[in-house]
Design a protein around this motif. Structure first.
Motif: not given
Length: 125
Positions: A83-93
């Motif tokens: 979940s953190f990895l997906v969210l970090s990808h979606l949020v961006g920089p």
């Protein structure tokens, strides 16, 4: 082979203990994530996040010595990390401190995959 899952769970538990210091206050949160909590509401949420990481770490560590909990602990670890990895990808920089968290979570994911494979192989014996 029988020690793979317990070792994985302990290592992932250790990774999840790192954010626990955030419960001590905004200064620790800022050091962990490279961000200052802009107001007490965000500080509260981040500090509570630290408590939840502590609970997850405790469960992972306990499950390491309870084979009946291995599957549930692996699943909980996967939910947390993915979940953190997906969210970090979606949020961006994100900043350098959060980039470190992302790298550590990738390591945790590799460990969890190894643990899941070992668990599946053990069940197939």
């Amino acid at each position: 082979m029988r020690f793979v899952v317990p070792v994985v769970l302990v290592l992932v538990a250790l990774i999840h203990t790192l954010p626990i210091v955030g419960v001590l206050g905004a200064n620790q949160v800022a050091r962990l994530y490279g961000i200052a909590a802009p107001d007490p509401d965000v500080e509260l949420l981040l500090r509570h996040r630290a408590v939840l990481f502590g609970l997850l770490a405790a469960f992972l560590a306990y499950a390491a010595i309870r084979p009946l909990l291995h599957r549930a602990a692996l699943a909980a670890g996967f939910v947390s990390v993915v979940s953190f990895l997906v969210l970090s990808h979606l949020v961006g920089p994100y900043n350098a401190a959060l980039a470190t968290v992302v790298r550590v979570d990738w390591i945790a994911l590799v460990l969890l995959v190894a643990g899941a494979v070992a668990h599946a192989l053990k069940r197939g014996e």
